[in-house]
Design a protein around this motif. Structure first.
Motif, PDB file in Angstrom:
ATOM      1  N   LEU A 171      19.562-124.671  76.811  1.00  0.00           N
ATOM      2  CA  LEU A 171      20.909-124.673  77.463  1.00  0.00           C
ATOM      3  C   LEU A 171      21.133-125.324  78.649  1.00  0.00           C
ATOM      4  CD1 LEU A 171      23.907-123.728  77.113  1.00  0.00           C
ATOM      5  CD2 LEU A 171      23.496-121.580  78.398  1.00  0.00           C
ATOM      6  N   VAL A 172      22.075-126.635  78.772  1.00  0.00           N
ATOM      7  CA  VAL A 172      22.228-127.204  79.908  1.00  0.00           C
ATOM      8  C   VAL A 172      23.634-126.871  80.414  1.00  0.00           C
ATOM      9  CG1 VAL A 172      22.058-129.399  81.126  1.00  0.00           C
ATOM     10  CG2 VAL A 172      20.429-128.922  79.270  1.00  0.00           C
ATOM     11  N   ARG A 173      23.670-126.290  81.671  1.00  0.00           N
ATOM     12  CA  ARG A 173      25.048-125.937  82.049  1.00  0.00           C
ATOM     13  C   ARG A 173      25.648-126.596  83.450  1.00  0.00           C
ATOM     14  NH1 ARG A 173      27.104-119.697  82.947  1.00  0.00           N
ATOM     15  NH2 ARG A 173      29.036-120.181  83.789  1.00  0.00           N
ATOM     16  N   LEU A 174      26.717-127.086  83.182  1.00  0.00           N
ATOM     17  CA  LEU A 174      27.382-127.697  84.294  1.00  0.00           C
ATOM     18  C   LEU A 174      28.579-126.934  84.729  1.00  0.00           C
ATOM     19  CD1 LEU A 174      27.860-130.194  86.413  1.00  0.00           C
ATOM     20  CD2 LEU A 174      29.015-131.302  84.510  1.00  0.00           C
ATOM     21  N   GLN A 175      28.550-126.031  85.784  1.00  0.00           N
ATOM     22  CA  GLN A 175      29.480-125.317  86.449  1.00  0.00           C
ATOM     23  C   GLN A 175      30.570-126.161  87.173  1.00  0.00           C
ATOM     24  OE1 GLN A 175      30.352-122.129  85.557  1.00  0.00           O
ATOM     25  NE2 GLN A 175      32.131-122.731  86.795  1.00  0.00           N
ATOM     26  N   CYS A 176      31.614-126.318  86.793  1.00  0.00           N
ATOM     27  CA  CYS A 176      32.534-127.274  87.300  1.00  0.00           C
ATOM     28  C   CYS A 176      33.124-126.645  88.545  1.00  0.00           C
ATOM     29  CB  CYS A 176      33.716-127.789  86.483  1.00  0.00           C
ATOM     30  SG  CYS A 176      33.174-128.779  84.995  1.00  0.00           S
ATOM     31  N   TYR A 177      33.597-127.446  89.366  1.00  0.00           N
ATOM     32  CA  TYR A 177      34.431-126.984  90.728  1.00  0.00           C
ATOM     33  C   TYR A 177      35.111-128.184  91.334  1.00  0.00           C
ATOM     34  CZ  TYR A 177      30.407-129.335  92.679  1.00  0.00           C
ATOM     35  OH  TYR A 177      29.542-130.022  93.322  1.00  0.00           O
ATOM     36  N   GLU A 178      36.120-127.817  92.159  1.00  0.00           N
ATOM     37  CA  GLU A 178      36.781-128.957  92.790  1.00  0.00           C
ATOM     38  C   GLU A 178      36.048-129.735  93.399  1.00  0.00           C
ATOM     39  OE1 GLU A 178      41.004-129.265  95.627  1.00  0.00           O
ATOM     40  OE2 GLU A 178      40.087-127.273  94.851  1.00  0.00           O
ATOM     41  N   GLY A 179      36.301-131.029  93.390  1.00  0.00           N
ATOM     42  CA  GLY A 179      35.688-131.874  94.153  1.00  0.00           C
ATOM     43  C   GLY A 179      34.028-132.581  93.741  1.00  0.00           C
ATOM     44  N   ALA A 183      27.620-137.719  91.400  1.00  0.00           N
ATOM     45  CA  ALA A 183      26.051-137.467  92.076  1.00  0.00           C
ATOM     46  C   ALA A 183      25.850-136.215  91.594  1.00  0.00           C
ATOM     47  CB  ALA A 183      26.354-137.763  93.554  1.00  0.00           C
ATOM     48  N   SER A 184      26.879-135.111  91.616  1.00  0.00           N
ATOM     49  CA  SER A 184      26.431-133.818  91.082  1.00  0.00           C
ATOM     50  C   SER A 184      26.350-133.611  89.716  1.00  0.00           C
ATOM     51  CB  SER A 184      27.372-132.685  92.132  1.00  0.00           C
ATOM     52  OG  SER A 184      27.441-132.954  93.355  1.00  0.00           O
ATOM     53  N   ALA A 185      27.023-134.260  89.092  1.00  0.00           N
ATOM     54  CA  ALA A 185      27.091-133.772  87.582  1.00  0.00           C
ATOM     55  C   ALA A 185      26.367-134.888  86.585  1.00  0.00           C
ATOM     56  CB  ALA A 185      28.687-134.179  87.054  1.00  0.00           C
ATOM     57  N   VAL A 186      25.953-136.095  86.889  1.00  0.00           N
ATOM     58  CA  VAL A 186      25.330-137.134  86.144  1.00  0.00           C
ATOM     59  C   VAL A 186      24.074-137.487  86.563  1.00  0.00           C
ATOM     60  CG1 VAL A 186      25.735-138.944  84.888  1.00  0.00           C
ATOM     61  CG2 VAL A 186      27.562-137.825  85.431  1.00  0.00           C
ATOM     62  N   PRO A 239      19.585-130.597  73.433  1.00  0.00           N
ATOM     63  CA  PRO A 239      19.989-129.362  73.964  1.00  0.00           C
ATOM     64  C   PRO A 239      21.391-129.082  73.824  1.00  0.00           C
ATOM     65  CG  PRO A 239      20.120-130.935  75.594  1.00  0.00           C
ATOM     66  CD  PRO A 239      19.257-131.459  74.502  1.00  0.00           C
ATOM     67  N   VAL A 240      21.966-127.886  74.151  1.00  0.00           N
ATOM     68  CA  VAL A 240      23.439-127.522  74.251  1.00  0.00           C
ATOM     69  C   VAL A 240      23.840-127.657  75.659  1.00  0.00           C
ATOM     70  CG1 VAL A 240      24.970-125.671  73.604  1.00  0.00           C
ATOM     71  CG2 VAL A 240      23.031-125.764  72.243  1.00  0.00           C
ATOM     72  N   LEU A 241      24.911-128.705  75.534  1.00  0.00           N
ATOM     73  CA  LEU A 241      25.436-129.018  77.059  1.00  0.00           C
ATOM     74  C   LEU A 241      26.726-128.027  77.096  1.00  0.00           C
ATOM     75  CD1 LEU A 241      25.720-130.572  79.755  1.00  0.00           C
ATOM     76  CD2 LEU A 241      26.669-132.489  78.504  1.00  0.00           C
ATOM     77  N   LEU A 242      26.815-127.307  78.079  1.00  0.00           N
ATOM     78  CA  LEU A 242      28.101-126.544  78.574  1.00  0.00           C
ATOM     79  C   LEU A 242      28.724-127.006  79.928  1.00  0.00           C
ATOM     80  CD1 LEU A 242      29.917-124.085  78.212  1.00  0.00           C
ATOM     81  CD2 LEU A 242      28.213-122.852  79.613  1.00  0.00           C
ATOM     82  N   ILE A 243      29.772-127.545  79.710  1.00  0.00           N
ATOM     83  CA  ILE A 243      30.541-128.206  80.647  1.00  0.00           C
ATOM     84  C   ILE A 243      31.642-127.068  80.884  1.00  0.00           C
ATOM     85  CG2 ILE A 243      32.393-129.763  81.824  1.00  0.00           C
ATOM     86  CD1 ILE A 243      30.573-131.891  79.898  1.00  0.00           C
ATOM     87  N   ASP A 244      31.657-125.982  82.021  1.00  0.00           N
ATOM     88  CA  ASP A 244      32.132-124.934  82.046  1.00  0.00           C
ATOM     89  C   ASP A 244      33.133-124.941  82.964  1.00  0.00           C
ATOM     90  OD1 ASP A 244      32.600-122.300  81.259  1.00  0.00           O
ATOM     91  OD2 ASP A 244      31.354-121.170  82.716  1.00  0.00           O
ATOM     92  N   GLU A 245      34.525-124.633  82.617  1.00  0.00           N
ATOM     93  CA  GLU A 245      35.621-124.382  83.467  1.00  0.00           C
ATOM     94  C   GLU A 245      36.082-125.838  83.949  1.00  0.00           C
ATOM     95  OE1 GLU A 245      34.882-121.560  86.488  1.00  0.00           O
ATOM     96  OE2 GLU A 245      35.530-119.978  85.163  1.00  0.00           O
ATOM     97  N   LEU A 246      36.211-126.770  82.976  1.00  0.00           N
ATOM     98  CA  LEU A 246      36.483-128.159  83.281  1.00  0.00           C
ATOM     99  C   LEU A 246      38.000-128.297  83.995  1.00  0.00           C
ATOM    100  CD1 LEU A 246      35.982-131.206  82.739  1.00  0.00           C
ATOM    101  CD2 LEU A 246      37.151-131.061  80.592  1.00  0.00           C
TER     102      LEU A 246
END
Length: 340
Positions: A171-179, A183-186, A239-246
């Motif tokens: 599981l690869v998780r990307l927790q989204c946030y404002e801003g 550089a932080s996601a890719v 893997p399973v890519l989770l882009i959480d709270e887009l």
């Protein structure tokens, strides 16, 4: 006597080929090679492939099939095995090996029907309704991203965790946030290491700027973030890519995701396009604090995850808190239902 001889031969052949971890299934009953009795819901009989061609014996994983020395088994199309996981296929005599051990033992499986998805999720403690099961099945089978939207706490993030465990994938998780930016996601470049490389090249008297620029913008200076990690994958299954709270991100980041969701690739100006050899399973979630652009939804299977009904919520409570009295569980579920 002929049937008994065939069963004995299959038992010996299965033991020699696969060892004591294979489950052997015969219509009407099941035997494990250790002597314990097997229930039909823990296995899947194989009698014919997808084109309808008869199979004599299937041993091991679905990708490894070994023909038996006995006469060909009469082909039949197996039916889905659903709850309560204790039924075998009815019909003519069919001998086949079960592909894997039970879901709860952590063995990865490839769901071939919605019933497999429902049973696998249930074994991992996730009770899904028919709509969510169908959406997950289509996303995995057709290799398209799954976009889950709903209120907070309905189980959107949990479905990615359970699916990762069910399929045996990282599981690869990307927790989204404002801003959140690229550089932080890719990806981003390791600037400090590049500066050290430049200083070392100057000390050694390197004169070609072009060769130096090509060297410092190579993959060894590239820092891979979650999305790029998921696209490049590992040596095993993607893997399973989770882009959480887009919905917490900004619209420019949504626009960048369009290439990822449609073609499973990213473009790095210094290196070119990096495309996934095998697409990962992508799950996006949103709490709907803002509207997500339609371009994202067009590239995904969309499903609204609603609150569970009283019956399913009571079953969830029984699984999560088995020691609670039945009457108290019913009162709690009834109160929550009325509150909603």
């Amino acid at each position: 006597l002929s049937l008994l001889a065939q069963l004995c031969w299959l038992f010996v052949r299965s033991f020699v080929l696969t060892g004591p971890t294979t489950w052997l299934g015969v219509a009407g009953f099941g035997v494990e090679l250790g002597g314990r009795f097997a229930t039909g819901g823990l296995a899947r009989l194989v009698g014919a492939d997808r084109q309808g061609a008869p199979l004599r014996l299937a041993i091991g994983t679905p990708r490894w099939r070994v023909p038996a020395a006995t006469a060909a088994v009469r082909p039949f199309r197996p039916r889905s095995i659903g709850p309560p996981y204790n039924r075998w296929h009815a019909g003519p005599l069919a001998v086949g090996a079960v592909t894997h051990r039970p879901y709860a033992w952590g063995v990865p499986i490839d769901p071939s029907t919605t019933a497999d998805v429902r049973a696998g999720l249930a074994e991992h403690g996730y009770l899904a309704d028919e709509g969510l099961v169908t959406a997950v099945y289509l996303a995995v089978t057709l290799r398209r991203p799954l976009f889950l939207e709903g209120e907070a706490g309905v189980g959107k993030t949990e479905i990615a965790k359970v699916l990762s465990s069910l399929l045996g994938r990282r599981l690869v998780r990307l927790q989204c946030y404002e801003g959140l930016d690229i550089a932080s996601a890719v990806y981003e470049w390791n600037y400090s290491r590049q500066m050290i490389e430049i200083r070392m090249a100057e000390a050694e008297g390197a004169s070609s700027r072009e060769s130096l620029a090509q060297d410092i913008f190579s993959e060894k200076f590239l820092i891979r973030r979650p999305i790029l990690q998921a696209l490049e994958g590992d040596t095993g299954l993607p893997p399973v890519l989770l882009i959480d709270e887009l919905d917490r991100t900004d619209e420019p980041f949504e626009a960048y995701l369009l290439e990822v969701l449609s073609d499973f690739q990213v473009t790095i100006p210094e290196l070119g396009t990096i495309k996934a050899a095998e697409p990962p399973i992508v799950i996006l979630t949103s709490n709907r604090t803002r509207e997500i652009h339609d371009a994202i939804k067009r590239r995904c299977f969309y499903h609204w995850v609603d609150y569970p009904d009283a019956e399913r919520e009571l079953e969830i409570l029984r699984r999560k808190a088995p020691g609670v009295a039945e009457r108290l569980s019913q009162e709690v579920v009834g109160f929550v239902q009325r509150l909603r």
